[in-house]
Scaffold this motif. Structure first.
Motif, PDB file in Angstrom:
ATOM      1  N   LEU A  10       0.852  -1.187   0.000  1.00  0.00           N
ATOM      2  CA  LEU A  10       0.000   0.000   0.000  1.00  0.00           C
ATOM      3  C   LEU A  10       0.888   1.237   0.000  1.00  0.00           C
ATOM      4  N   ASP A  11       0.604   2.158  -0.907  1.00  0.00           N
ATOM      5  CA  ASP A  11       1.383   3.389  -0.980  1.00  0.00           C
ATOM      6  C   ASP A  11       0.859   4.368   0.064  1.00  0.00           C
ATOM      7  N   LEU A  12       1.599   4.501   1.157  1.00  0.00           N
ATOM      8  CA  LEU A  12       1.155   5.357   2.252  1.00  0.00           C
ATOM      9  C   LEU A  12       1.292   6.842   1.949  1.00  0.00           C
ATOM     10  N   HIS A  13       1.805   7.160   0.756  1.00  0.00           N
ATOM     11  CA  HIS A  13       1.877   8.567   0.369  1.00  0.00           C
ATOM     12  C   HIS A  13       0.484   9.172   0.147  1.00  0.00           C
ATOM     13  N   VAL A  14      -0.543   8.317   0.126  1.00  0.00           N
ATOM     14  CA  VAL A  14      -1.907   8.863   0.032  1.00  0.00           C
ATOM     15  C   VAL A  14      -2.205   9.750   1.235  1.00  0.00           C
ATOM     16  N   PHE A  15      -1.505   9.523   2.354  1.00  0.00           N
ATOM     17  CA  PHE A  15      -1.777  10.302   3.559  1.00  0.00           C
ATOM     18  C   PHE A  15      -1.102  11.674   3.546  1.00  0.00           C
ATOM     19  N   LYS A  16      -0.350  11.964   2.501  1.00  0.00           N
ATOM     20  CA  LYS A  16       0.195  13.329   2.414  1.00  0.00           C
ATOM     21  C   LYS A  16      -0.867  14.296   1.900  1.00  0.00           C
ATOM     22  N   TYR A  17      -2.008  13.751   1.466  1.00  0.00           N
ATOM     23  CA  TYR A  17      -3.134  14.589   1.052  1.00  0.00           C
ATOM     24  C   TYR A  17      -4.064  14.746   2.255  1.00  0.00           C
ATOM     25  N   PRO A  18      -4.111  15.947   2.851  1.00  0.00           N
ATOM     26  CA  PRO A  18      -4.754  16.128   4.158  1.00  0.00           C
ATOM     27  C   PRO A  18      -6.236  15.765   4.187  1.00  0.00           C
ATOM     28  N   MET A  19      -6.976  16.036   3.104  1.00  0.00           N
ATOM     29  CA  MET A  19      -8.406  15.753   3.142  1.00  0.00           C
ATOM     30  C   MET A  19      -8.668  14.250   3.101  1.00  0.00           C
ATOM     31  N   PHE A  20      -7.827  13.517   2.390  1.00  0.00           N
ATOM     32  CA  PHE A  20      -7.959  12.058   2.382  1.00  0.00           C
ATOM     33  C   PHE A  20      -7.678  11.504   3.778  1.00  0.00           C
ATOM     34  N   SER A  21      -6.635  11.996   4.420  1.00  0.00           N
ATOM     35  CA  SER A  21      -6.285  11.523   5.769  1.00  0.00           C
ATOM     36  C   SER A  21      -7.411  11.800   6.757  1.00  0.00           C
ATOM     37  N   LEU A  22      -7.960  13.025   6.697  1.00  0.00           N
ATOM     38  CA  LEU A  22      -9.019  13.418   7.628  1.00  0.00           C
ATOM     39  C   LEU A  22     -10.277  12.570   7.437  1.00  0.00           C
ATOM     40  N   THR A  23     -10.720  12.429   6.193  1.00  0.00           N
ATOM     41  CA  THR A  23     -11.957  11.691   5.937  1.00  0.00           C
ATOM     42  C   THR A  23     -11.804  10.201   6.229  1.00  0.00           C
ATOM     43  N   THR A  24     -10.619   9.656   6.016  1.00  0.00           N
ATOM     44  CA  THR A  24     -10.384   8.244   6.337  1.00  0.00           C
ATOM     45  C   THR A  24     -10.479   8.013   7.837  1.00  0.00           C
ATOM     46  N   LEU A  25      -9.928   8.930   8.624  1.00  0.00           N
ATOM     47  CA  LEU A  25     -10.007   8.829  10.087  1.00  0.00           C
ATOM     48  C   LEU A  25     -11.456   8.942  10.550  1.00  0.00           C
ATOM     49  N   ILE A  26     -12.195   9.901  10.000  1.00  0.00           N
ATOM     50  CA  ILE A  26     -13.594  10.079  10.392  1.00  0.00           C
ATOM     51  C   ILE A  26     -14.405   8.829  10.060  1.00  0.00           C
ATOM     52  N   ASN A  27     -14.185   8.287   8.864  1.00  0.00           N
ATOM     53  CA  ASN A  27     -14.932   7.094   8.464  1.00  0.00           C
ATOM     54  C   ASN A  27     -14.620   5.903   9.361  1.00  0.00           C
ATOM     55  N   ALA A  28     -13.367   5.784   9.784  1.00  0.00           N
ATOM     56  CA  ALA A  28     -12.993   4.686  10.686  1.00  0.00           C
ATOM     57  C   ALA A  28     -13.720   4.815  12.022  1.00  0.00           C
ATOM     58  N   ILE A  29     -13.791   6.040  12.556  1.00  0.00           N
ATOM     59  CA  ILE A  29     -14.475   6.270  13.834  1.00  0.00           C
ATOM     60  C   ILE A  29     -15.971   6.009  13.693  1.00  0.00           C
ATOM     61  N   ILE A  30     -16.567   6.498  12.590  1.00  0.00           N
ATOM     62  CA  ILE A  30     -18.000   6.298  12.365  1.00  0.00           C
ATOM     63  C   ILE A  30     -18.331   4.812  12.264  1.00  0.00           C
TER      64      ILE A  30
END
Length: 494
Positions: A257-277
């Motif tokens: 998995l290319d973890l460079h996707v997390f350098k895009y702040p909106m992707f990181s934020l929405t992924t965290l929110i979705n995990a919590i939800i």
């Protein structure tokens, strides 16, 4: 690099193939929620064991989905779809004819292999064949079929297990799974370019040990306690393996998995929110049927009917929220949705032996109304920021974390319920000086303690919703990141 092969493809048949397969996969997952209490009796297992029919399913997804980014680049879309849908059909057949818990769990794991490929494949195909301005509507249409399964699944499950063996659930799903394979064979087309990439085998091993160790540790804590040597070692091993997986991903040329996707702040934020939800959402899906059937004595069918209006409303709202998302973005949709989700989850933390059926139905329906504004819009908002070459990795990462958070959330919430129930029962016995041989008094203590344990888990789910709500205020509308084009090669001298 993942990119569209042809702009002249007919989108309708391709979407239909994906939606039929997704519908069957989600139906198979949701029919078990209401059936689990009855299956505990039929299979003679406890809560911590029976939850592996759900957790094992999600764990295999969590392990397999990271591999999907490799699969999308290595194999053609059509071939991958047919393999995944065929595996799901085979797993369904195993479940249908299983004779014990071991065979049933094996069938579920085979199903999970197919679903682990199908779900992220659907997201990547949608991102590939639809432009950004139409993705909300496309995701909304996808949500209709995906939510229709949870709408009919619990009710169908309740009616079946009330009158027949749980095997009948899989007899119903089996022809639908075979239909998905046959329809896809004629309708699915190749939409993603392939390349000769190699599988990061050490990455697969580390992710498997990491996710598996954490899930097993949390689940086993429910029966053996948090100070159990097995629990401690599993959690430690899982954490170390995941840390090594992350480190390796940054230093490997072609990581799983290319973890460079997390350098895009909106992707990181929405992924965290979705995990919590997702963790909060599973509290209602798992704990409410236990309360309805084990505490209130409702039949499986009555439990399913209570969940039906909420699922139908969620299906109706899906295309509407998709269209609203295309116009205004995800922030206010998610804020309003999370306010509703937080309030209704808190209401479920106040359950009593006298809580009415209609009140629980109303609260669950409102909770699903709030949820309808969250999952798809938030995921799409994050994916929209990624460049096309990272679509497969972004989809795989988002699906992986959502699946694992669902599995871990279920394990944690059920463990909390089990532990709180046991400790509160001891307190009641000591405070009331109750004789353990007095069956009538002990039955009353067990019921009171279990209600206390379920309420405690819903309190935790409420705080998870509050955390997601705070984060939702930081969501903003973004456009795909445009990467600079490579400089043209100099012209050859004549």
């Amino acid at each position: 690099m993942t990119s569209l092969v042809s702009s002249t493809l007919r989108k309708g048949p391709i979407m239909a193939s994906l939606l039929i397969a997704a519908f069957v996969a989600l139906l198979s997952q949701t029919v078990l929620n209401v059936a689990l209490p009855k299956m505990m009796i039929d299979l003679n297992v406890n809560e911590n064991t029976i939850q592996w029919l759900s957790n094992g399913y999600m764990l295999v997804n969590g392990v397999l989905v990271p591999v999907s980014a490799f699969l999308f680049n290595r194999f053609s879309t059509r071939k991958l779809f047919l393999i995944a849908s065929s595996l799901f059909a085979i797993g369904t057949i195993i479940c249908a004819f299983s004779g014990n818990f071991g065979w049933l769990l094996s069938g579920r794991l085979v199903q999970a292999v197919g679903a682990g490929i199908l779900m992220p494949l659907m997201s990547v195909v949608v991102l590939t064949i639809f432009p950004v301005e139409e993705r909300g509507k496309a995701m909304g249409m996808m949500g209709i079929a995906m939510i229709f399964a949870p709408a009919i699944g619990p009710t169908m499950s309740g009616w079946v297990v009330e009158h027949y063996s749980y095997h009948v659930l899989f007899y119903i799903i089996m022809p639908l799974a075979i239909l998905a394979v046959v329809f896809g064979a004629f309708s699915m087309k190749d939409v993603i370019k392939t390349s000769d990439v190699k599988l990061d085998i050490p990455g697969v091993i580390l992710s498997t040990i990491g996710f598996g160790g954490l899930l097993y540790g949390f689940s086993d804590a429910g029966s053996d306690g948090w100070d159990s040597a097995v629990v401690v070692w599993c959690l430690a091993l899982g954490g170390i393996a995941l840390l090594l997986f992350i480190i390796r991903s940054f230093f490997t040329e072609k990581p799983l998995l290319d973890l460079h996707v997390f350098k895009y702040p909106m992707f990181s934020l929405t992924t965290l929110i979705n995990a919590i939800i997702t963790m909060a959402m599973f509290s209602g899906m798992i704990l409410l049927p236990i309360f309805l059937q084990n505490i209130r004595g409702f039949t499986p069918l009555e439990s399913g009917l209570l969940l039906l209006p909420g699922a139908i409303l969620m299906g109706i709202m899906s295309p509407i929220t998709g269209m609203i998302f295309d116009k205004v973005g995800a922030r206010w949709l998610s804020v309003i949705g999370l306010i509703i989700t937080t309030i209704t989850t808190y209401e479920f933390s106040r359950l009593t032996a006298d809580t009415t059926y209609n009140h629980m139905m109303l609260m669950y329906t409102l909770r699903m109304f709030g949820m309808s504004m969250l999952m798809m819009p938030i995921q799409t908002a994050g994916m929209n920021q990624l460049p096309r070459r990272l679509n497969a990795h972004g989809s795989a990462m988002s699906q992986t974390l959502r699946n694992v958070s669902g599995a871990l959330g279920t394990a944690i919430l059920v463990t909390l319920m089990t532990n709180k129930t046991a400790s509160h029962a001891k307190e009641l016995i000591i405070a009331g000086k109750i004789d353990p041989a007095d069956k009538a008094k002990m039955a009353e203590v067990t019921q009171t303690a279990m209600i206390y344990g379920i309420n405690h888990s819903f309190v935790v789910a409420t705080w998870l919703s509050v955390a997601a709500l705070v984060l939702a205020f930081f969501i903003r509308k973004v456009k795909p990141h445009e990467e600079p084009a490579a400089a043209p090669a100099p012209a050859a001298a004549k």
